[in-house]
Design a protein around this motif. Structure first.
Motif, mmCIF file in Angstrom:
data_model
loop_
_atom_site.group_PDB
_atom_site.id
_atom_site.type_symbol
_atom_site.label_atom_id
_atom_site.label_comp_id
_atom_site.label_asym_id
_atom_site.label_seq_id
_atom_site.Cartn_x
_atom_site.Cartn_y
_atom_site.Cartn_z
ATOM 1 N N ASN A 94 4.037 4.479 1.669
ATOM 2 C CA ASN A 94 3.322 4.325 0.402
ATOM 3 C C ASN A 94 4.071 5.158 -0.629
ATOM 4 O OD1 ASN A 94 1.607 4.498 -1.812
ATOM 5 N ND2 ASN A 94 -0.255 4.538 -0.553
ATOM 6 N N SER A 190 7.196 -12.762 8.511
ATOM 7 C CA SER A 190 6.218 -13.391 7.617
ATOM 8 C C SER A 190 6.436 -14.896 7.478
ATOM 9 C CB SER A 190 6.251 -12.730 6.235
ATOM 10 O OG SER A 190 5.815 -11.384 6.323
ATOM 11 N N GLN A 198 2.611 -10.433 0.283
ATOM 12 C CA GLN A 198 1.281 -9.951 0.636
ATOM 13 C C GLN A 198 1.347 -8.900 1.743
ATOM 14 O OE1 GLN A 198 -1.726 -10.733 -0.947
ATOM 15 N NE2 GLN A 198 -2.278 -8.927 0.285
ATOM 16 N N ASN A 199 2.160 -9.150 2.751
ATOM 17 C CA ASN A 199 2.289 -8.185 3.850
ATOM 18 C C ASN A 199 2.911 -6.880 3.376
ATOM 19 O OD1 ASN A 199 1.174 -9.986 5.683
ATOM 20 N ND2 ASN A 199 3.157 -10.819 6.304
ATOM 21 N N THR A 202 0.278 -4.855 1.524
ATOM 22 C CA THR A 202 -0.645 -4.226 2.475
ATOM 23 C C THR A 202 0.000 -3.016 3.138
ATOM 24 O OG1 THR A 202 -1.712 -6.358 2.892
ATOM 25 C CG2 THR A 202 -2.013 -4.623 4.539
ATOM 26 N N ALA A 203 1.255 -3.170 3.581
ATOM 27 C CA ALA A 203 1.936 -2.089 4.290
ATOM 28 C C ALA A 203 2.220 -0.891 3.397
ATOM 29 C CB ALA A 203 3.246 -2.608 4.894
ATOM 30 N N ALA A 207 -2.560 -3.141 -1.292
ATOM 31 C CA ALA A 207 -3.375 -4.318 -0.985
ATOM 32 C C ALA A 207 -4.493 -4.520 -2.001
ATOM 33 C CB ALA A 207 -3.950 -4.192 0.419
ATOM 34 N N GLU A 208 -5.073 -3.425 -2.506
ATOM 35 C CA GLU A 208 -6.195 -3.523 -3.447
ATOM 36 C C GLU A 208 -5.756 -3.334 -4.900
ATOM 37 O OE1 GLU A 208 -9.057 -4.468 -2.274
ATOM 38 O OE2 GLU A 208 -8.274 -4.360 -0.224
#
Length: 266
Positions: A94, A190, A198-199, A202-203, A207-208
């Motif tokens: 992140n 993917s 998208q993946n 999320t990783a 994601a939000e």
């Protein structure tokens, strides 16, 4: 005075035999040349050995040829498949956790996480601070990676590229004016650019995150972008994806492989 005559009798046996005499012309006896020519038995055996050896060498070379044409590509394809099936984790970070850290603190955080890293920063590339560092797959040694990166990823075979790229990512930090962090990696699972984006979101903890913009840029990248609040600051983020074949011309990698980029700026 008496002149002795040399005895020439011993030399007479060496004179050629003549069968026909016509006038003053003598013809040599050629009957011996008309006899059948036969090799000794040992010569026949030796010739047979040479024929067998030549046949074996020819068969070996023919087998090598057909193996190179048909066998080797099939083995290389299977090796690529095996490399991509390895259970290695990407451990996508992140980037918000690094945005307020200096270069040394980021490198130390990577070391504390137990990653094997390989720095590719060129001398003088980031005069205001920054670096390029690669997190290696857990089953690839630093020595192996050094040899591969020294030759250039684009020059790697599909077997080497699949071994190096599965489970690795590159983090680039540039501090010229603003803090700009970019994470790049190859996605082999993917299957398409939208799923890869998208993946990746999320990783990487996005994601939000609200999406303010999306589409395809001039370079052919499909992207989504927006802003996110973290660490008491506002960061701009962008996740993009494009077929890996558009970045690396490596024959033998799957057509579904995707090149993904995650960017965060302040």
């Amino acid at each position: 005075m008496t002149i002795d005559k040399f005895e020439d009798a011993p030399y007479r046996n060496h004179e050629p035999e003549f069968t026909d005499i016509e006038g003053s012309v003598k013809y040599i006896d050629g009957s011996s040349l008309a006899r059948p020519f036969e090799l000794p038995r040992t010569s026949y055996a030796l010739a047979g050995v040479f024929i067998i050896v030549a046949a074996l060498i020819g068969a070996f070379m023919l087998a090598k040829y057909f193996d190179g044409v048909y066998g080797a590509p099939a083995r290389a394809e299977q090796t690529v498949a095996d490399n991509l099936a390895r259970d290695v984790s990407y451990d996508i970070p992140n980037l918000t956790t690094y945005m307020e850290s200096d270069d040394n603190a980021i490198k130390q955080a990577l070391a504390n996480a137990g990653y094997t890293t390989y720095e590719t920063t060129k001398e003088g590339e980031y005069p205001d601070g920054g670096f390029d560092i690669v997190k290696l797959p857990s089953d690839v040694s630093l020595a192996e990676a050094g040899v591969m990166y020294a030759s250039g990823i684009s020059s790697l075979s599909a077997t080497d590229a699949s071994r190096l790229l599965k489970g690795s990512w590159t983090l680039s930090v540039n501090r010229s004016g603003t803090t700009d962090m970019r994470l790049k990696f190859a996605d082999f699972s993917s299957g398409g650019v939208d799923a890869a984006i998208q993946n990746a979101m999320t990783a990487s903890g996005l994601a939000e995150a609200p999406i303010a913009d999306s589409g395809t840029d001039n370079a052919g990248n499909t992207y989504r972008s927006g802003t996110i609040e973290a660490n008491g600051a506002t960061y701009n983020w962008r996740v993009s994806a494009i077929p890996l074949s558009s970045v690396y011309k490596i024959k033998g990698l799957p057509d579904t492989a995707i090149y993904v980029g995650v960017r965060m700026t302040k």
